[in-house]
Design a protein around this motif. Structure first.
Motif, PDB file in Angstrom:
ATOM      1  N   VAL A 106      -7.413 -30.197 -41.528  1.00 54.09           N
ATOM      2  CA  VAL A 106      -6.346 -29.833 -42.460  1.00 54.09           C
ATOM      3  C   VAL A 106      -5.312 -30.952 -42.486  1.00 54.09           C
ATOM      4  O   VAL A 106      -4.818 -31.381 -41.433  1.00 54.09           O
ATOM      5  N   ASP A 107      -4.998 -31.432 -43.672  1.00 53.65           N
ATOM      6  CA  ASP A 107      -3.966 -32.448 -43.847  1.00 53.65           C
ATOM      7  C   ASP A 107      -2.603 -31.783 -43.675  1.00 53.65           C
ATOM      8  O   ASP A 107      -2.232 -30.900 -44.446  1.00 53.65           O
ATOM      9  N   VAL A 108      -1.853 -32.185 -42.639  1.00 56.48           N
ATOM     10  CA  VAL A 108      -0.525 -31.625 -42.379  1.00 56.48           C
ATOM     11  C   VAL A 108       0.555 -32.705 -42.493  1.00 56.48           C
ATOM     12  O   VAL A 108       1.646 -32.569 -41.951  1.00 56.48           O
ATOM     13  N   GLY A 109       0.241 -33.767 -43.216  1.00 56.12           N
ATOM     14  CA  GLY A 109       1.158 -34.897 -43.340  1.00 56.12           C
ATOM     15  C   GLY A 109       2.483 -34.549 -43.974  1.00 56.12           C
ATOM     16  O   GLY A 109       3.500 -35.165 -43.673  1.00 56.12           O
ATOM     17  N   HIS A 110       2.523 -33.557 -44.847  1.00 56.24           N
ATOM     18  CA  HIS A 110       3.755 -33.152 -45.519  1.00 56.24           C
ATOM     19  C   HIS A 110       4.678 -32.368 -44.596  1.00 56.24           C
ATOM     20  O   HIS A 110       5.850 -32.223 -44.867  1.00 56.24           O
ATOM     21  N   ARG A 111       4.130 -31.869 -43.493  1.00 57.09           N
ATOM     22  CA  ARG A 111       4.845 -30.916 -42.646  1.00 57.09           C
ATOM     23  C   ARG A 111       5.721 -31.582 -41.594  1.00 57.09           C
ATOM     24  O   ARG A 111       6.733 -31.032 -41.186  1.00 57.09           O
ATOM     25  N   GLU A 112       5.332 -32.762 -41.129  1.00 54.54           N
ATOM     26  CA  GLU A 112       5.985 -33.351 -39.961  1.00 54.54           C
ATOM     27  C   GLU A 112       6.599 -34.705 -40.262  1.00 54.54           C
ATOM     28  O   GLU A 112       6.253 -35.363 -41.237  1.00 54.54           O
ATOM     29  N   VAL A 113       7.468 -35.099 -39.373  1.00 52.30           N
ATOM     30  CA  VAL A 113       8.069 -36.429 -39.414  1.00 52.30           C
ATOM     31  C   VAL A 113       8.079 -36.948 -37.974  1.00 52.30           C
ATOM     32  O   VAL A 113       8.186 -36.174 -37.029  1.00 52.30           O
ATOM     33  N   GLY A 114       7.930 -38.251 -37.822  1.00 51.04           N
ATOM     34  CA  GLY A 114       7.902 -38.853 -36.493  1.00 51.04           C
ATOM     35  C   GLY A 114       9.210 -39.544 -36.161  1.00 51.04           C
ATOM     36  O   GLY A 114       9.828 -40.187 -37.014  1.00 51.04           O
ATOM     37  N   ILE A 115       9.618 -39.422 -34.909  1.00 50.72           N
ATOM     38  CA  ILE A 115      10.821 -40.084 -34.411  1.00 50.72           C
ATOM     39  C   ILE A 115      10.419 -40.898 -33.193  1.00 50.72           C
ATOM     40  O   ILE A 115       9.807 -40.368 -32.253  1.00 50.72           O
ATOM     41  N   ALA A 116      10.752 -42.181 -33.188  1.00 52.78           N
ATOM     42  CA  ALA A 116      10.469 -43.062 -32.058  1.00 52.78           C
ATOM     43  C   ALA A 116      11.713 -43.153 -31.180  1.00 52.78           C
ATOM     44  O   ALA A 116      12.811 -43.419 -31.673  1.00 52.78           O
TER      45      ALA A 116
END
Length: 189
Positions: A106-116
């Motif tokens: 399942v493509d969940v790319g719209h759901r999350e954001v990454g923080i470094a």
């Protein structure tokens, strides 16, 4: 009449930088990537390794690197894939054609954001938001956790480099907490 609507992609953290604490802490929006949730029976996981270009880790918390991305084992039959956009294009079709075992992608790319979060004070900064003993967390591992009240996936690349994957609806909250912690570290509080 049925009316279709497109889901709009949004990144909540664009344009809100946190000042770096010179030589001690850096908090920034992580490079964007494609994100997938992959489910497959543990005994069948090896069937996906070659088509993915990543050997799926066999232990919960394991992280594997390959094909320019990461595979995180989050459960006995659950992996999170963080891949470059070019590796992700047509992934479902490629896996469907190459793999004969049942799986769910399942493509969940719209759901999350990454923080470094990086630097010598990265563990200190994250420890103020998280109940886990991050010093004891092995490098090259990942876990689901709670940062304040927000569910997130925390990846520990090494003692000074972490990546947080958080739902966009909680991203501003986590970002604001990291901003406060960054100011406290800058003031040696």
């Amino acid at each position: 009449m049925i009316q279709a609507r497109m889901i709009q992609e949004w990144k909540t953290l664009a344009g809100t930088p946190i000042p770096e604490v010179a030589g001690r802490l850096s908090v920034a929006l992580a490079p964007d990537c494609a994100r997938f949730s992959l489910r497959v029976r543990p005994d069948d996981r090896a069937a996906l390794d070659a088509p993915l270009g990543i050997a799926l880790p066999d232990r919960i918390g394991g992280v594997a690197v390959g094909a320019g991305g990461h595979a995180l084992c989050l459960g006995p039959d659950e992996w999170s894939l963080l891949l470059p956009a070019e590796a992700a294009a047509g992934l479902g079709e490629r896996l469907g054609a190459a793999v004969t075992v049942p799986f769910s992608l399942v493509d969940v790319g719209h759901r999350e954001v990454g923080i470094a979060v990086s630097g010598p004070a990265a563990t200190l900064a994250l420890s103020s938001l998280c109940a886990l003993d991050l010093d004891a967390m092995p490098a090259g591992s990942a876990t689901r956790t709670i940062l304040d009240r927000a569910q997130a996936v925390l990846i520990k690349h090494d003692a000074e480099q972490y990546r947080i994957e958080v739902w966009q609806s909680f991203a501003d909250h986590v970002w604001t907490l990291l901003e406060v912690v960054s100011r406290e570290i800058a003031l040696d509080l």
